[in-house]
Design a protein around this motif. Structure first.
Motif, PDB file in Angstrom:
ATOM      1  N   PHE A 162      87.002  79.716 -43.731  1.00 62.78           N
ATOM      2  CA  PHE A 162      87.408  78.537 -42.419  1.00 62.78           C
ATOM      3  C   PHE A 162      87.896  78.794 -41.720  1.00 62.78           C
ATOM      4  O   PHE A 162      87.883  78.226 -40.524  1.00 62.78           O
ATOM      5  N   LEU A 163      89.239  79.959 -41.827  1.00 64.50           N
ATOM      6  CA  LEU A 163      89.806  80.562 -40.342  1.00 64.50           C
ATOM      7  C   LEU A 163      89.468  81.490 -40.015  1.00 64.50           C
ATOM      8  O   LEU A 163      90.953  81.429 -39.070  1.00 64.50           O
ATOM      9  N   TYR A 164      88.955  82.430 -40.017  1.00 66.34           N
ATOM     10  CA  TYR A 164      88.477  83.636 -39.246  1.00 66.34           C
ATOM     11  C   TYR A 164      87.604  83.709 -38.724  1.00 66.34           C
ATOM     12  O   TYR A 164      86.009  83.690 -38.708  1.00 66.34           O
ATOM     13  N   TYR A 165      87.778  83.486 -36.742  1.00 66.13           N
ATOM     14  CA  TYR A 165      87.285  83.887 -35.316  1.00 66.13           C
ATOM     15  C   TYR A 165      86.696  85.106 -35.856  1.00 66.13           C
ATOM     16  O   TYR A 165      87.390  86.044 -34.624  1.00 66.13           O
ATOM     17  N   VAL A 166      85.861  86.150 -35.651  1.00 65.73           N
ATOM     18  CA  VAL A 166      85.636  87.214 -35.429  1.00 65.73           C
ATOM     19  C   VAL A 166      84.508  87.735 -34.637  1.00 65.73           C
ATOM     20  O   VAL A 166      83.356  87.138 -35.058  1.00 65.73           O
ATOM     21  N   LEU A 167      84.888  88.505 -33.719  1.00 59.69           N
ATOM     22  CA  LEU A 167      84.429  88.402 -32.227  1.00 59.69           C
ATOM     23  C   LEU A 167      82.630  88.640 -33.072  1.00 59.69           C
ATOM     24  O   LEU A 167      82.836  90.142 -33.556  1.00 59.69           O
ATOM     25  N   GLY A 168      81.865  89.072 -32.862  1.00 60.66           N
ATOM     26  CA  GLY A 168      80.526  89.798 -33.271  1.00 60.66           C
ATOM     27  C   GLY A 168      79.699  89.115 -34.857  1.00 60.66           C
ATOM     28  O   GLY A 168      78.870  89.456 -35.201  1.00 60.66           O
ATOM     29  N   GLU A 169      80.622  89.037 -35.626  1.00 57.82           N
ATOM     30  CA  GLU A 169      80.322  88.012 -37.179  1.00 57.82           C
ATOM     31  C   GLU A 169      80.116  89.075 -38.013  1.00 57.82           C
ATOM     32  O   GLU A 169      78.729  88.946 -38.223  1.00 57.82           O
ATOM     33  N   PRO A 170      80.759  90.269 -37.742  1.00 57.78           N
ATOM     34  CA  PRO A 170      80.273  91.413 -38.458  1.00 57.78           C
ATOM     35  C   PRO A 170      80.431  91.379 -39.732  1.00 57.78           C
ATOM     36  O   PRO A 170      81.876  89.858 -40.380  1.00 57.78           O
TER      37      PRO A 170
END
Length: 550
Positions: free
Chosen positions: A452-460
């Motif tokens: 829910f709380l992880y915003y990971v650039l590029g969605e790897p």
């Protein structure tokens, strides 16, 4: 007494508690009708269209041919409604009255010198004069401490009555949060409703973490986020500033580790000053013994290698005393720069513990573990000892420390210090255990749930950008892993939650895109950390409110 409706005096037009006329007039002798004055919702008194104020018209007695004077219309107000803010206030005692909005000549006054910063900020934001320590008068906003100001309480009371606002709290943070509520209430020309707000957060740790190691963020962008976080009543900003890809803050003890793009210490001090003014503590993180690629680049002798001599990416050799010296130099240096109560030690994803047989793959570490902790000790024990040693360094600076949950291991000869808080982010990594194992052992936990709380650039790696709606509708602080909540018996051990921005693929989003992407998740999380109960608004209503007040 019937508080819902005031009885109309004989000879007057009745007005309901909602401010609507029950009749259109009173029949008088000669067929004349008295002009009715309507009290509209919101407290405005208006004369019906086409009529003149009663002072400029013939009196009722003139029209009726009677010597008795005309009665004055009575003014009343509907019961006020609960303020609409993000996060929502937890309790509002309704009252009748016009409410409050900024007006010409109104001021902000403080009853305690310690509230000068809050007073000046509020005055600037609301377009009022700041009068310092002065007696309040009509139209003013008064800020007051009800205790010494040193309390850990974040509660506050906001009272709107008799054309004034009073915000009072045991500590400065509570007063500040009260001013955030007032700011949202009157934003865009709105009115702070009459009555009393009594409010406080459910969770003591409400955070936003930013990975500035993999991606350089400008000081100005970080400062904008601090202003945003303050208005949403967050109280922590995490800065993960050391990793394999970069080391982003100026260093005097080890300048060789610093990346070309970095924040100067002067810039960091400005960030810290702004954060302090918003009652936000900055939580630094130097992750170790993994994720130290930038430090190793400046100190190649620290590199961990396996039995075949192959380098373990980002990992220092924790059997080498020099590794501890360099890391402790950095911890001690930045403890002088960052003076908050909390520190993050990392401890996740150490490459030596991400293989099937650490002792066989890294015999040097296995030998060091046995030498230090006895014949049955393992590489996990050596890593736990490393974590405890770094925690001891930071305790010397009076810090409360936390570490990622996959840095805590089951069994073994060495156990992690009980005072180290668990930053629970995943159940997917090697060594990651269910949350209940930490909670049942009595540990305090901070929720970083990667579902829910992880915003990971590029969605790897099968990460997906989290949405505010999913947090708002499906997450609570007890949802630590996946989508299932732990038992309510552990609620007090869960200290709060943190929304984390990770920059694994740093160029996939610009600063502006990150700011836009986290906007609604931050608002949803602020609501659920302030009050974990089911929100009173639908997601569509909440989103619309966010567009108006924050």
């Amino acid at each position: 007494m019937n508080r819902g409706r005031r009885r109309a005096p004989r000879g007057k037009t009745a007005i309901t508690s909602k401010g609507l006329l029950l009749g259109t007039g009173v029949a008088l002798a000669g067929g004349a009708v008295a002009v009715a004055v309507t009290v509209w919702p919101g407290g405005d008194t208006r004369v019906p269209s086409g009529s003149q104020p009663s002072e400029s018209r013939s009196s009722v007695s003139d029209l009726a041919g009677s010597p008795s004077p005309s009665p004055s219309p009575s003014r009343t107000y509907p019961l006020s409604r609960k303020p609409q803010t993000i996060p929502a206030v937890r309790q509002h005692e309704a009252a009748r009255g016009p409410g409050w909005k900024p007006s010409d000549g109104a001021r902000v006054v403080v009853r305690n010198k310690a509230l000068a910063d809050e007073g000046r900020l509020t005055a600037e934001e609301l377009g009022l004069a700041y009068a310092g320590e002065a007696a309040p008068r009509d139209g003013d906003v008064e800020l007051a401490l009800t205790g010494s100001g040193r309390s850990g309480s974040e509660a506050y009371t906001l009272t709107v009555k008799d054309g004034r606002v009073r915000i009072a709290a045991p500590a400065e943070a509570g007063v500040f949060y009260g001013t955030r509520t007032l700011k949202q209430e009157v934003r865009g020309g709105g009115t702070a409703p009459e009555g009393v707000v009594r409010d406080e957060p459910a969770k003591p740790q409400r955070g936003f973490m930013l990975d500035i190691a993999r991606k350089h963020f400008t000081a100005g962008w970080i400062e904008d986020r601090i202003r945003e976080l303050g208005d949403l009543k967050y109280n922590q900003l995490g800065l993960h500033f050391s990793d394999d890809q970069g080391f982003r803050i100026e260093s005097t003890s080890h300048p060789e580790v610093v990346s070309q793009q970095h924040l100067t210490k002067a810039q960091v001090k400005d960030i810290l000053a702004l954060a302090e003014s918003r009652h936000i503590e900055v939580v630094p993180e130097i992750d170790s013994p993994g994720h130290l690629g930038a430090v190793i680049a400046g100190n190649p002798g620290l590199q961990l290698r396996n039995a075949q001599g192959v380098a373990a990416s980002g990992a220092v050799d924790i059997s080498n005393p020099r590794s501890a010296e360099v890391v402790d130099d950095l911890l001690n240096e930045y403890a002088e720069l960052f003076d908050g109560r909390y520190w993050h030690l990392g401890a996740d994803e150490y490459r030596a513990l991400m293989v099937s047989n650490p002792e066989a793959s890294y015999p040097r570490l296995a030998a060091a573990a046995r030498q230090k902790y006895g014949a049955g000790a393992t590489v996990e024990d050596l890593a736990t000892g490393w974590l405890n040693d770094r925690a001891a360094v930071m305790r010397g600076h009076d810090r409360t420390v936390r570490a990622w949950n996959d840095g805590f291991f089951r069994g073994g000869s060495v156990q992690a210090d009980k005072a180290i808080q668990v930053a629970y982010w995943t159940g997917k990594e090697i060594g990651a255990r269910p949350p209940v194992e930490y909670l049942s052992a009595g540990r305090q936990v901070v929720n970083y749930n990667d579902e829910f709380l992880y915003y990971v650039l590029g969605e790897p790696n099968q990460f997906f950008y989290p949405t505010g709606q999913r947090i708002y509708e499906s997450w609570t602080p007890r949802v630590l892993r996946g989508t299932t909540a732990v038992s309510a018996q552990y609620d007090d051990q869960i200290l709060g939650g943190v929304f984390a921005v990770w920059c694994d693929l740093a160029d996939r989003q610009t600063e502006a895109q990150v700011a836009a992407g986290v906007r609604m998740p931050l608002r949803a999380l602020s609501q659920k950390l302030w009050d974990p109960a089911k929100p009173g608004m639908s997601w569509a209503e909440f989103r619309e409110l966010a567009g108006r007040v924050s």
